[in-house]
Design a protein around this motif. Structure first.
Motif, PDB file in Angstrom:
ATOM      1  N   ARG A  79      -2.736  14.797  -1.933  1.00 30.56           N
ATOM      2  CA  ARG A  79      -3.457  13.559  -2.247  1.00 30.56           C
ATOM      3  C   ARG A  79      -3.839  13.483  -3.717  1.00 30.56           C
ATOM      4  O   ARG A  79      -3.807  12.413  -4.320  1.00 30.56           O
ATOM      5  CB  ARG A  79      -4.736  13.472  -1.413  1.00 30.56           C
ATOM      6  N   ARG A  96      -0.968   7.559  -9.390  1.00 30.33           N
ATOM      7  CA  ARG A  96      -1.559   6.212  -9.400  1.00 30.33           C
ATOM      8  C   ARG A  96      -2.265   5.953 -10.725  1.00 30.33           C
ATOM      9  O   ARG A  96      -2.082   4.910 -11.349  1.00 30.33           O
ATOM     10  CB  ARG A  96      -2.589   6.071  -8.276  1.00 30.33           C
ATOM     11  N   VAL A 105     -12.332   2.927  -3.973  1.00 26.83           N
ATOM     12  CA  VAL A 105     -11.916   2.369  -5.267  1.00 26.83           C
ATOM     13  C   VAL A 105     -11.724   3.503  -6.274  1.00 26.83           C
ATOM     14  O   VAL A 105     -10.740   3.543  -7.018  1.00 26.83           O
ATOM     15  CB  VAL A 105     -12.952   1.344  -5.791  1.00 26.83           C
ATOM     16  N   LEU A 106     -12.663   4.470  -6.273  1.00 26.80           N
ATOM     17  CA  LEU A 106     -12.524   5.613  -7.174  1.00 26.80           C
ATOM     18  C   LEU A 106     -11.262   6.404  -6.853  1.00 26.80           C
ATOM     19  O   LEU A 106     -10.545   6.865  -7.738  1.00 26.80           O
ATOM     20  CB  LEU A 106     -13.754   6.523  -7.077  1.00 26.80           C
ATOM     21  N   ARG A 107     -10.990   6.541  -5.556  1.00 23.57           N
ATOM     22  CA  ARG A 107      -9.791   7.243  -5.113  1.00 23.57           C
ATOM     23  C   ARG A 107      -8.551   6.495  -5.600  1.00 23.57           C
ATOM     24  O   ARG A 107      -7.600   7.102  -6.071  1.00 23.57           O
ATOM     25  CB  ARG A 107      -9.804   7.288  -3.577  1.00 23.57           C
ATOM     26  N   LEU A 108      -8.603   5.151  -5.484  1.00 21.30           N
ATOM     27  CA  LEU A 108      -7.473   4.307  -5.886  1.00 21.30           C
ATOM     28  C   LEU A 108      -7.132   4.520  -7.355  1.00 21.30           C
ATOM     29  O   LEU A 108      -5.961   4.636  -7.709  1.00 21.30           O
ATOM     30  CB  LEU A 108      -7.820   2.833  -5.626  1.00 21.30           C
ATOM     31  N   VAL A 109      -8.142   4.586  -8.207  1.00 21.32           N
ATOM     32  CA  VAL A 109      -7.834   4.710  -9.626  1.00 21.32           C
ATOM     33  C   VAL A 109      -7.573   6.162 -10.030  1.00 21.32           C
ATOM     34  O   VAL A 109      -7.366   6.436 -11.202  1.00 21.32           O
ATOM     35  CB  VAL A 109      -8.933   4.102 -10.539  1.00 21.32           C
ATOM     36  N   LYS A 118     -16.243   2.145   0.782  1.00 19.62           N
ATOM     37  CA  LYS A 118     -15.317   1.259   0.075  1.00 19.62           C
ATOM     38  C   LYS A 118     -15.319   1.557  -1.425  1.00 19.62           C
ATOM     39  O   LYS A 118     -14.268   1.659  -2.050  1.00 19.62           O
ATOM     40  CB  LYS A 118     -15.702  -0.200   0.327  1.00 19.62           C
ATOM     41  N   GLU A 119     -16.518   1.754  -1.980  1.00 20.45           N
ATOM     42  CA  GLU A 119     -16.594   2.051  -3.417  1.00 20.45           C
ATOM     43  C   GLU A 119     -15.957   3.400  -3.740  1.00 20.45           C
ATOM     44  O   GLU A 119     -15.323   3.558  -4.783  1.00 20.45           O
ATOM     45  CB  GLU A 119     -18.054   2.028  -3.876  1.00 20.45           C
ATOM     46  N   MET A 148      -6.442  -6.066  -5.736  1.00 16.89           N
ATOM     47  CA  MET A 148      -6.687  -6.397  -4.329  1.00 16.89           C
ATOM     48  C   MET A 148      -6.960  -7.878  -4.170  1.00 16.89           C
ATOM     49  O   MET A 148      -7.253  -8.587  -5.127  1.00 16.89           O
ATOM     50  CB  MET A 148      -7.891  -5.612  -3.811  1.00 16.89           C
ATOM     51  N   ALA A 204      -7.424   7.442   4.188  1.00 20.65           N
ATOM     52  CA  ALA A 204      -6.473   6.832   3.262  1.00 20.65           C
ATOM     53  C   ALA A 204      -7.181   5.727   2.493  1.00 20.65           C
ATOM     54  O   ALA A 204      -7.922   4.946   3.076  1.00 20.65           O
ATOM     55  CB  ALA A 204      -5.294   6.264   4.033  1.00 20.65           C
ATOM     56  N   PRO A 205      -6.993   5.662   1.171  1.00 22.93           N
ATOM     57  CA  PRO A 205      -7.663   4.626   0.376  1.00 22.93           C
ATOM     58  C   PRO A 205      -7.354   3.235   0.932  1.00 22.93           C
ATOM     59  O   PRO A 205      -8.205   2.348   0.895  1.00 22.93           O
ATOM     60  CB  PRO A 205      -7.067   4.794  -1.014  1.00 22.93           C
ATOM     61  N   SER A 206      -6.139   3.060   1.465  1.00 23.25           N
ATOM     62  CA  SER A 206      -5.745   1.768   2.026  1.00 23.25           C
ATOM     63  C   SER A 206      -6.746   1.305   3.082  1.00 23.25           C
ATOM     64  O   SER A 206      -7.156   0.150   3.103  1.00 23.25           O
ATOM     65  CB  SER A 206      -4.356   1.899   2.639  1.00 23.25           C
ATOM     66  N   ASP A 207      -7.149   2.231   3.969  1.00 26.39           N
ATOM     67  CA  ASP A 207      -8.107   1.867   5.025  1.00 26.39           C
ATOM     68  C   ASP A 207      -9.496   1.662   4.447  1.00 26.39           C
ATOM     69  O   ASP A 207     -10.206   0.740   4.823  1.00 26.39           O
ATOM     70  CB  ASP A 207      -8.143   2.959   6.095  1.00 26.39           C
ATOM     71  N   ILE A 261      -1.130   4.578  -1.409  1.00 27.82           N
ATOM     72  CA  ILE A 261      -2.450   4.688  -0.764  1.00 27.82           C
ATOM     73  C   ILE A 261      -2.328   4.583   0.741  1.00 27.82           C
ATOM     74  O   ILE A 261      -3.327   4.608   1.447  1.00 27.82           O
ATOM     75  CB  ILE A 261      -3.458   3.631  -1.303  1.00 27.82           C
ATOM     76  N   LEU A 314     -10.363   0.733   1.460  1.00 30.17           N
ATOM     77  CA  LEU A 314     -10.473  -0.483   0.644  1.00 30.17           C
ATOM     78  C   LEU A 314     -10.569  -1.732   1.494  1.00 30.17           C
ATOM     79  O   LEU A 314     -11.145  -2.731   1.083  1.00 30.17           O
ATOM     80  CB  LEU A 314      -9.247  -0.599  -0.272  1.00 30.17           C
ATOM     81  N   ARG A 315      -9.958  -1.697   2.686  1.00 26.16           N
ATOM     82  CA  ARG A 315      -9.911  -2.918   3.493  1.00 26.16           C
ATOM     83  C   ARG A 315     -11.018  -2.968   4.527  1.00 26.16           C
ATOM     84  O   ARG A 315     -11.041  -3.856   5.363  1.00 26.16           O
ATOM     85  CB  ARG A 315      -8.542  -3.052   4.146  1.00 26.16           C
ATOM     86  N   LEU A 361     -16.553  -2.211  -8.985  1.00 28.54           N
ATOM     87  CA  LEU A 361     -17.737  -1.402  -8.708  1.00 28.54           C
ATOM     88  C   LEU A 361     -18.975  -2.157  -9.174  1.00 28.54           C
ATOM     89  O   LEU A 361     -19.075  -2.532 -10.346  1.00 28.54           O
ATOM     90  CB  LEU A 361     -17.631  -0.047  -9.413  1.00 28.54           C
ATOM     91  N   ARG A 390     -10.942  11.947   2.596  1.00 30.22           N
ATOM     92  CA  ARG A 390      -9.817  12.212   3.478  1.00 30.22           C
ATOM     93  C   ARG A 390      -9.187  10.931   4.010  1.00 30.22           C
ATOM     94  O   ARG A 390      -8.001  10.904   4.290  1.00 30.22           O
ATOM     95  CB  ARG A 390     -10.265  13.065   4.671  1.00 30.22           C
ATOM     96  N   ASP A 407       0.825  -1.204   0.000  1.00 28.76           N
ATOM     97  CA  ASP A 407       0.000   0.000   0.000  1.00 28.76           C
ATOM     98  C   ASP A 407       0.860   1.255   0.000  1.00 28.76           C
ATOM     99  O   ASP A 407       0.510   2.258  -0.623  1.00 28.76           O
ATOM    100  CB  ASP A 407      -0.958  -0.002   1.201  1.00 28.76           C
TER     101      ASP A 407
END
Ligand SMILES: Nc1ncnc2c1ncn2[C@@H]1O[C@H](COP(=O)(O)OP(=O)(O)O)[C@@H](O)[C@H]1O
Ligand SMILES: [Mg+2]
Lengths: 254, 400
Positions: free
Chosen positions: A99, A106, B303-307, B299-300, A114, B392-395, A68, B397-398, A120, B390, A63
Motif C-alpha cells: 500500500r 500516487r 484523503v491523506l492516504r490518497l495523496v 474520510k479525511e 473527486m 481502501a482509500p476508494s471506500d 485506490i 473517500l466515498r 481538508l 487498512r 479508482d
C-alpha cells in the motif's frame, strides 16, 4: 474538430496504462456488479472521456486506475508513468499489499479530483492545493499561486474550504490534483454537483489547464454534452444485465 | 520527515476543531479528575490510619521475660541489626529508682527510672532527650505530683548501706521536658543510661569517679534486661524468632500485630481493587471516545492516504491528537484534584494533627495517571488509525 475525429482511437504516444483482463466484482444486497476490462491501453498525453449513466462502473474503473481500489483479478496491469518501456506491475503491488508503494506512486504521478469534497477543512485553500506538493516535500515556489490565478481563486487563497461555494471548492480540488505536476489526472465527475453553466465553464477550464501542462487526463461524466467540444477520446463500453437481474456487467475496452 | 508533516497537519486539525478537542479534553478530565480525588482520599485516610497502627510503639515493643546477662558488645550487635528501631539496656530494676525533691516545695517523691536515649519511641521526637548525668524527662504524673515543669531543677538522691554505714548522695537534675501522659502512666523519669549505671554502681558499693562517689573497684558490667522496639510491626516476628534461637524468651503483642497486619492487607486489597476497576474503566472510556473520533475522521484520513501518506503516517495522525488530549486532559484532571484536595484538607484541618492530610497523592501517582492515560490513548488511537489506513482509500473517500 468533428465528432468523428474525436471518437477515433489515438495511440500516438507511448502507453501509460496497459490493462488486460482486469475484473472487479462487487456485491451488495444480493445484487452483483462486475466491471470487466478485456483490453485497455491509454497513451501518454491522451485525453480520455468515460461517459455513462450513474451506476455503470465509472468510479470503479477510475479508482482502479488511481490505485485506490484493488482489482479482483488482473492478468496484466502495467503503469508506465514516464511512457518508457519498463512498466510498473501494479497487479503485483496489490497482490503483495504494498500500500505504501502504491501511495508513493500516487503522490508522484497521479492527480485525483473527486465528485465532491476531498478537501481538508482544517487547511486553507493554499494549503489544500499545496497538499500534494507538501507530502512529497516539493519546494514552496509560485506553482500554487499561479494555478490559483488560472482557476480564479487568488482572492480565496487564505480562506478555509467552508467559506467557499461548491464550484470554488471543485476548482480547489482541481488545483490540488495539478499542483505537483503529475503524469496523469483522473477526475470522477468533477462537475456533477454544479449547475450546467458552471459545470461547462469549469470543465473547459480544467481541460485547458491539462492541455497547457501537457498532462494525460481521464475524466468521467454522465453527460457527453458538457465535454463533446473539448476534444476527448471517448472510451467504449457496454452495460448489460443478466436475465435474472442479479448481475450487472460493464465491459470497457479501448 | 513525514512524521513531522503529520504532526503539523494533526496539530492544525486539532486547533481547527478547537471546540471538539476541548470537549474531548473535558471528557477525559471529568473522569480522571474525580478518580484522582477518590484515590487521594483513599491514600490519605487509609495511609494515615495504617501508619498510626504500624508505628504505635506498643505494638513494636519486644520485652524479655525474666532476667539475663547481656554485655555491652551484645547490645551493640543487636542495635546494629536493621530490623531494630531502638534499643537501650536496663540496669537491675531494684536499683532503678531515685528520690526527687523540689527544694521550693519540700516534697519528696520516689520515681521509677526508665533508661532512654535519643529516638525513644515513647517520647515525641520534638522533645529534648535525656542526656548525661543531669538532663532527665519526667513523666506527666511525676511532674504533677512535684509541681514542676520543663526547665526546673530538682534534687535527686539515692541512699545505700556501705561498710555498715547508711549514706546518701545528691545530684542536681534538670527537667529537660515533661513526657505526655500516654508515654508512661506511673511516676517516673526517663534518664540516660550512664546515670542509671552510676546509680547501680553506687548502690552496689562501687566507685563512680565521674561523680566523685566513693566505693570499691568496678567489674565488667552486664545488664539483666533491655528496652527494644522493632523498626516496624512487620519486623517483630522475625526478631522474636531470632531471640528464641539464642535462648532468650521474649514477649510481643503478636495478636494485636496480626490484627493490624490483616487490616493493612485488607485495606490495601480493597484500595487496589477500586484502583484497578476504576483505571480499567477509565482506560476503556478514553479508548472508546478516541476510537469513535478516528471513525469520524475516516474520510479525511483517506484523503491523506490518497495523496500518498503512508500507513504509519495515518496511524500517527490520531496518535498525535490523542497525545494532546491525553496530556491536556491529565493536566486539567490534576488541577481539579489539587483544587478539591486543598478544599477538603482545609475543611478537615481542625480535626487533624499538624502535617496530616485527608487527601494526598505522591508524585508517582500523578505519573501513573499520566502514563496510563497516554498508553491507553495512544493504543486506541493507533489501532483505530491503523484500521483506517487498512481500508481502501476508494471506500473511505466515498463514505457519506
Ligand atoms: N463499496 C461498494 N460495495 C459494493 N458495491 C458497490 C460499491 N461501490 C459501488 N458499488 C456498485 O458498483 C456499481 C458501480 O458503481 P460506480 O463505479 O460507483 O458507478 P458510477 O461511478 O458509474 O456511478 C454500482 O452498481 C454500485 O452499486
Ligand atoms: Mg461514480
Amino acid at each position: 474538430m468533428s465528432e468523428l475525429q474525436v471518437a477515433a482511437p489515438r495511440h500516438d504516444g507511448a502507453p501509460i496504462y496497459q490493462l488486460r483482463d482486469v475484473i472487479k466484482t462487487r456485491q451488495s444486497d444480493g445484487i452483483g456488479f462486475q466491471l470487466r476490462v478485456p483490453q485497455l491501453q491509454i497513451g501518454l498525453g491522451e485525453k480520455i472521456a468515460l461517459i455513462g449513466e450513474s451506476g455503470c462502473g465509472k468510479s470503479t474503473l477510475l479508482d482502479m486506475l488511481a490505485f485506490i481500489l484493488e482489482p479482483s483479478q488482473a492478468a496484466r496491469f502495467q503503469f508506465h508513468p514516464g511512457g518508457g518501456r519498463e512498466g510498473l506491475n501494479i497487479a503485483d503491488h496489490w497482490r503483495h499489499a504494498r500500500r505504501n508503494r502504491l501511495g508513493d506512486l500516487r503522490s508522484q504521478h497521479i492527480g485525483y479530483v473527486m465528485q465532491t469534497g476531498g478537501l481538508l477543512p482544517y487547511l486553507s485553500v493554499r494549503q489544500n492545493m499545496n497538499l500534494s506538493r507538501f507530502v512529497q516535500g516539493l519546494p514552496d515556489d509560485d506553482t500554487v499561486t499561479d494555478l490559483a490565478k488560472e482557476l480564479g481563486l487568488s482572492r480565496h487563497l487564505d480562506l478555509k474550504p467552508a467559506a467557499l461555494s461548491t464550484g470554488e471548492r471543485q476548482r480547489v480540488a482541481i488545483g490540488r490534483a495539478l499542483a505537483h505536476k503529475p503524469s496523469i489526472v483522473i477526475a470522477d465527475e468533477p462537475t456533477a454537483s454544479l449547475d450546467p453553466f458552471a459545470a461547462e465553464k469549469i470543465m473547459s477550464l480544467f481541460i485547458g489547464l491539462v492541455e497547457e501542462l501537457n498532462i494525460t487526463v481521464i475524466v468521467a461524466s454522465h453527460a457527453w454534452r458538457h465535454i463533446k467540444r473539448l476534444g476527448l477520446r471517448r472510451l467504449a463500453h457496454q452495460t448489460r444485465r443478466t436475465s435474472d437481474g442479479k448481475l450487472t456487467e460493464t465491459v470497457v475496452t479501448g | 520527515m513525514r512524521l513531522f508533516k503529520v504532526i503539523r497537519l494533526a496539530t492544525r486539525d486539532y486547533r481547527h476543531e478547537g471546540q471538539m478537542s476541548g470537549f474531548y479534553i473535558l471528557a477525559l478530565a471529568a473522569v480522571l479528575g474525580p478518580m484522582m480525588v477518590l484515590f487521594g482520599l483513599k491514600f490519605g485516610i487509609v495511609g494515615a490510619m495504617v501508619d498510626s497502627l504500624v508505628e504505635d510503639p506498643r505494638n513494636r515493643e519486644i520485652r524479655p521475660v525474666g532476667s539475663g546477662r547481656y554485655d555491652a558488645a551484645w547490645v551493640e550487635a543487636v542495635r546494629a541489626r536493621p530490623e531494630v528501631g531502638f534499643l537501650v539496656p536496663r540496669t537491675r530494676s531494684i536499683a532503678a529508682s531515685m528520690d526527687l525533691n523540689d527544694s521550693s516545695v519540700g516534697r519528696i517523691l520516689r520515681v521509677e527510672l526508665v533508661p532512654s536515649a535519643k529516638g525513644d519511641p515513647l517520647l515525641p521526637a520534638r522533645l529534648p532527650t535525656p542526656a548525661g548525668y543531669q538532663r532527665i524527662v519526667l513523666s506527666a504524673s511525676a511532674a504533677k505530683r512535684l509541681g514542676v515543669q520543663a526547665g526546673d531543677t530538682v534534687d535527686g538522691s539515692v541512699a545505700r548501706r556501705f561498710r555498715g554505714e547508711r549514706e546518701r548522695v545528691h545530684l542536681p537534675l534538670t527537667i529537660a521536658a515533661v513526657a505526655p501522659a500516654a508515654a508512661f502512666g506511673r511516676e517516673g523519669a526517663f534518664v540516660a543510661v550512664p546515670l542509671l549505671e552510676a546509680l547501680e554502681d553506687y548502690r552496689d558499693g562501687r566507685a563512680v569517679p565521674e561523680l566523685g562517689w566513693d566505693g570499691s573497684a568496678g567489674e565488667p558490667r552486664t545488664y539483666p534486661s533491655f528496652r527494644l522496639y522493632a523498626r516496624s510491626i512487620h519486623d517483630v516476628a522475625g526478631l522474636k524468632l531470632g531471640f528464641e534461637k539464642q535462648g532468650i524468651e521474649v514477649r510481643t503483642q503478636a495478636a494485636d500485630i496480626e490484627l493490624v497486619q490483616r487490616m493493612d492487607r485488607n485495606l490495601s486489597s480493597i484500595y487496589w481493587a477500586i484502583a484497578v476497576i476504576g483505571l480499567v474503566g477509565f482506560a476503556l472510556s478514553l479508548s472508546a471516545s478516541l476510537w469513535a473520533n478516528v471513525d469520524r475522521k475516516r474520510k479525511e484520513l483517506s484523503v491523506l492516504r490518497l495523496v500518498g501518506f503512508r500507513t504509519g503516517d495515518i496511524m500517527w495522525f490520531p496518535m498525535v491528537q490523542a497525545l494532546y488530549t491525553g496530556v491536556l486532559g491529565w493536566g486539567l484532571a490534576s488541577t481539579i484534584y489539587l483544587g478539591a484536595a486543598e478544599a477538603i484538607n482545609q475543611l478537615m484541618a481542625t480535626q487533624l494533627a499538624a502535617g496530616q492530610t485527608v487527601a494526598r497523592l505522591l508524585p508517582e501517582h500523578y505519573a501513573v495517571a499520566l502514563g496510563l492515560t497516554l498508553v491507553s490513548a495512544l493504543a486506541a488511537a493507533g489501532l483505530a488509525g491503523w484500521r483506517a489506513a487498512r481500508i481502501a482509500p476508494s471506500d473511505g473517500l466515498r463514505e457519506l
